[in-house]
Design a protein around this motif. Structure first.
Motif, PDB file in Angstrom:
ATOM      1  N   VAL A 186       0.836  -1.195   0.000  1.00  0.00           N
ATOM      2  CA  VAL A 186       0.000   0.000   0.000  1.00  0.00           C
ATOM      3  C   VAL A 186       0.877   1.253   0.000  1.00  0.00           C
ATOM      4  N   ALA A 187       1.953   1.238   0.783  1.00  0.00           N
ATOM      5  CA  ALA A 187       2.857   2.390   0.826  1.00  0.00           C
ATOM      6  C   ALA A 187       3.505   2.611  -0.540  1.00  0.00           C
ATOM      7  N   ALA A 234       0.980   4.056  -2.896  1.00  0.00           N
ATOM      8  CA  ALA A 234       0.721   5.464  -2.569  1.00  0.00           C
ATOM      9  C   ALA A 234       1.818   6.363  -3.132  1.00  0.00           C
ATOM     10  N   LEU A 287       1.393   6.596  -6.942  1.00  0.00           N
ATOM     11  CA  LEU A 287       0.262   7.455  -7.296  1.00  0.00           C
ATOM     12  C   LEU A 287       0.576   8.929  -7.047  1.00  0.00           C
ATOM     13  N   LEU A 288       1.292   9.229  -5.973  1.00  0.00           N
ATOM     14  CA  LEU A 288       1.681  10.617  -5.707  1.00  0.00           C
ATOM     15  C   LEU A 288       2.611  11.146  -6.784  1.00  0.00           C
TER      16      LEU A 288
END
Length: 111
Positions: A16-17, A20, A23-24
């Motif tokens: 998940v990290a 993230a 995506l950022l």
């Protein structure tokens, strides 16, 4: 920091990290693609030369007594990008130095 003993949960949180961060970066690139375009031009020099700049910086920081992890990470990342880009600019000025970064470009020119 959470004390997570479940390895599956730890792995999932890591995924998940990573997602993230990706995506950022993708969102940031859409807004300002110039920075990523600039860094993309210097991918090979950064890949090849980052250690030659980061390792000596870390040694110097430790010798002068700076052991703060945040300082090491921030300065290390900065020199890992800036150092190779500056070196690539210098190497691009002379063909025999540029050979070390892009040998196919030089060989293709002479063959």
């Amino acid at each position: 920091m959470a004390d997570i003993q479940n390895l599956v949960l730890s792995f999932e949180l890591g995924l998940v990290a990573c997602a993230a961060v990706i995506l950022l970066i993708a969102d940031y690139e859409r807004k300002s693609g110039k920075v990523m375009g600039f860094l993309a031009k210097y991918t090979m020099p950064i890949f090849l030369l980052h250690t030659l700049f980061a390792a000596p910086l870390r040694s110097v920081l430790l010798k002068i007594g700076i052991t703060n992890a945040e300082v090491h990470v921030v300065l290390g990342l900065g020199i890992s990008f800036a150092g190779p880009i500056i070196a690539a600019w210098i190497m691009k000025k002379t063909k025999w130095l540029e050979f070390f970064l892009y040998p196919n470009k030089i060989i293709k020119h002479y063959v």
